[in-house]
Design a protein around this motif. Structure first.
Motif, mmCIF file in Angstrom:
data_model
loop_
_atom_site.group_PDB
_atom_site.id
_atom_site.type_symbol
_atom_site.label_atom_id
_atom_site.label_comp_id
_atom_site.label_asym_id
_atom_site.label_seq_id
_atom_site.Cartn_x
_atom_site.Cartn_y
_atom_site.Cartn_z
ATOM 1 N N TYR A 310 0.849 -1.208 0.000
ATOM 2 C CA TYR A 310 0.000 0.000 0.000
ATOM 3 C C TYR A 310 0.878 1.250 0.000
ATOM 4 O O TYR A 310 1.792 1.393 0.831
ATOM 5 C CB TYR A 310 -0.905 -0.003 1.232
ATOM 6 N N VAL A 311 0.598 2.152 -0.949
ATOM 7 C CA VAL A 311 1.346 3.411 -1.045
ATOM 8 C C VAL A 311 0.335 4.553 -1.119
ATOM 9 O O VAL A 311 -0.580 4.528 -1.946
ATOM 10 C CB VAL A 311 2.257 3.436 -2.294
ATOM 11 N N SER A 312 0.512 5.558 -0.251
ATOM 12 C CA SER A 312 -0.386 6.703 -0.222
ATOM 13 C C SER A 312 0.430 7.995 -0.326
ATOM 14 O O SER A 312 1.490 8.137 0.293
ATOM 15 C CB SER A 312 -1.189 6.703 1.085
ATOM 16 N N LYS A 313 -0.086 8.931 -1.161
ATOM 17 C CA LYS A 313 0.563 10.223 -1.286
ATOM 18 C C LYS A 313 -0.480 11.249 -1.719
ATOM 19 O O LYS A 313 -1.188 11.038 -2.704
ATOM 20 C CB LYS A 313 1.708 10.161 -2.307
ATOM 21 N N ASP A 346 -4.013 7.082 -3.391
ATOM 22 C CA ASP A 346 -3.352 5.858 -2.938
ATOM 23 C C ASP A 346 -3.433 4.761 -3.989
ATOM 24 O O ASP A 346 -4.225 4.823 -4.929
ATOM 25 C CB ASP A 346 -3.923 5.364 -1.608
ATOM 26 N N ASN A 369 10.372 4.902 -0.575
ATOM 27 C CA ASN A 369 10.521 6.098 0.271
ATOM 28 C C ASN A 369 11.512 7.091 -0.336
ATOM 29 O O ASN A 369 11.271 8.308 -0.341
ATOM 30 C CB ASN A 369 10.978 5.697 1.675
ATOM 31 N N ASP A 375 3.509 9.583 1.499
ATOM 32 C CA ASP A 375 3.106 9.873 2.875
ATOM 33 C C ASP A 375 3.103 8.593 3.708
ATOM 34 O O ASP A 375 3.453 8.617 4.888
ATOM 35 C CB ASP A 375 1.697 10.498 2.895
ATOM 36 N N THR A 376 2.674 7.492 3.087
ATOM 37 C CA THR A 376 2.588 6.200 3.768
ATOM 38 C C THR A 376 2.985 5.089 2.816
ATOM 39 O O THR A 376 2.627 5.112 1.642
ATOM 40 C CB THR A 376 1.140 5.918 4.247
ATOM 41 N N VAL A 377 3.722 4.123 3.306
ATOM 42 C CA VAL A 377 3.989 2.893 2.564
ATOM 43 C C VAL A 377 3.995 1.739 3.566
ATOM 44 O O VAL A 377 4.609 1.835 4.633
ATOM 45 C CB VAL A 377 5.316 2.960 1.770
ATOM 46 N N SER A 378 3.269 0.697 3.257
ATOM 47 C CA SER A 378 3.197 -0.444 4.175
ATOM 48 C C SER A 378 2.959 -1.721 3.383
ATOM 49 O O SER A 378 2.513 -1.692 2.237
ATOM 50 C CB SER A 378 2.078 -0.250 5.195
#
Length: 448
Positions: A310-313, A346, A369, A375-378
């Motif tokens: 999951y990638v959010s920006k 995302d 990154n 903003d988020t990566v998981s």
């Protein structure tokens, strides 16, 4: 002219091969026979290919291989003697195995030749048995048949020129018995498909000879609408389209190797799944098109072993090339992706867990990154994919609502939905531990 392919359970021992002989003898249109290596005789048994791989690895690593060799030879001897075939055939099998072990080729090619021994020797045995029944039968080596493959040991692909060569087999007399799973490169090297590749050979032969029907004999009466180990006595599917079967086989239906139907699909050859142990059963017919009978969902399939990256920006949708850059990182690390649903800010990428080792995970997340500044990566592991499949989905109102209601009724949280990329399926991602109860609830919603 029909092509009949017999899977491992159908040719596991002499008793099963006698059934195969009766099936072939009962229909003179069954001219082309494709066979697998001997499979399991019971739940605690071994597959011949697995034992050959053990033998090959031991030989290549200069370890003791004699025990594996003895087990392989004893299995072939048992089959030959059970069919009352001449003992000279045992000597021929023994010579073939020994000469394959000592051939002077690199390790990858040697392993392919060793893996192919199960199919190759079984085809010779079955051809000899058909002759004993009074039939005109011939063993045809894949090189003679014209099965030309790319030079990729263990993962070979069919070359287009094969199909014209295969068509000439129509002119040969009698029944032609062809081993599955392997072929030859243009420079004469024996190479194999990936595991389960005998189904691919059957489909290729059917397309090449322009068969009227491709019969795939296995150990079930038909394809079921859901995995019978999850739902008791599920409904049988009598007719499917190519698209439906492809979606179902991708998502864990074990009847077919998921690449197997592609040559038959392209040639529009009808496919019928039949039971060697109950050949009179109607089976499941797979066609290019079918009539819709009011039941929009044909089947529910599932598979575990996925993870979700999951990638959010914020304002990702305005950043030209973001998705390409993300997928390029995966490509650089040798990772293929299964699905990639996205929103405006995302994006999730579904990947087979087997490709995503802890070391790979660390590298990929570090690069995301550093290069994409999200903003988020998981990464979430332990994901199961559930596919609701049916030709009628695209034109039926309320199917998604029925499905999501079934998940809610089972108290299962949906991690991801991917609808719209396929006309014949909806895909849901759930926690693997919730998969079985979600499937039972979906089955009740669509079939009960």
């Amino acid at each position: 002219m029909k092509v009949a392919k017999f899977g491992g359970s159908s040719v596991a021992n002499a008793t099963q091969i006698k059934k195969v002989g009766e099936i072939i003898n009962s229909d003179p249109e069954r001219k082309f026979i494709v066979v697998s290596a001997p499979g399991k005789r019971n739940d605690n048994d071994f597959k011949m290919t697995d034992m050959l791989i053990n033998m090959g690895n031991a030989y290549i690593q200069d370890e003791s291989y004699e025990e594996y060799y003895s087990i392989v030879m004893e299995r072939f001897k048992e089959i030959i003697e059970g069919l009352d075939l001449p003992s000279s055939l045992i000597a021929e099998v023994e010579h073939t195995i020994k000469s394959t072990l000592v051939q002077d080729v690199d390790d990858n090619l040697k392993m392919d030749s060793i893996k192919a021994l199960g199919e190759d020797n079984n085809a010779k045995i079955i051809s000899a048995y058909l002759k004993e029944l009074g039939l005109t039968a011939h063993y045809i080596n894949p090189k003679e048949a014209g099965i030309l493959l790319s030079d990729e040991p263990g993962n070979a692909q069919i070359l287009p020129e094969s199909f014209a060569k295969l068509y000439s087999l129509r002119e040969k007399d009698g029944i032609l018995v062809i081993p599955g799973f392997f072929g030859y490169s243009n420079d004469g090297k024996l190479v194999t498909f990936s595991r389960g590749g005998s189904d691919i050979t059957g489909s290729i032969v059917a397309a090449g000879v322009e068969a009227s029907l491709y019969e795939n004999f296995t150990d079930v009466n038909s394809v079921y609408s859901v995995n019978p180990t999850i739902v008791d006595n599920p409904k049988e599917i009598t007719v499917l389209t190519y698209k439906e079967m492809r979606e179902l086989s991708y998502a864990g239906f074990s009847v077919f190797h998921d690449e197997a139907l592609i040559p038959a699909i392209k040639a529009k050859i009808p496919v019928c799944i039949k039971n060697t142990n109950n050949p009179e059963a109607k089976g499941t017919l797979i066609l290019a098109e079918r009539e819709l009978n009011g039941q929009c969902v044909s089947g529910i399939a599932s598979d575990t072993g996925f993870c979700s990256l999951y990638v959010s920006k914020y304002l990702m949708n305005r950043e030209v090339g973001f998705g390409r850059k993300l997928l390029n990182i995966l490509e650089d690390e040798g990772i293929s992706f299964e699905h990639a649903p996205s929103g405006i800010d995302d994006m999730s990428v579904i990947i087979r867990e087997s490709q995503f080792t802890p070391e790979t995970e660390e590298t990929v997340i570090m690069r995301i990154n550093e290069e994409l500044h999200p903003d988020t990566v998981s990464l979430q592991r332990g994901i199961a994919v559930i596919m609701v499949v049916g030709e009628g989905l695209v034109n039926t109102i309320g199917v998604a609502q029925q499905a999501t209601s079934a998940f809610a009724k089972a108290n299962v949280n949906i991690e991801m939905i991917n609808q719209g990329s396929s006309e014949v399926s909806m895909m849901f991602g759930v926690q693997a531990i919730d998969m079985d109860k979600a499937i039972r609830s979906l089955y009740n919603a669509f079939f009960d």
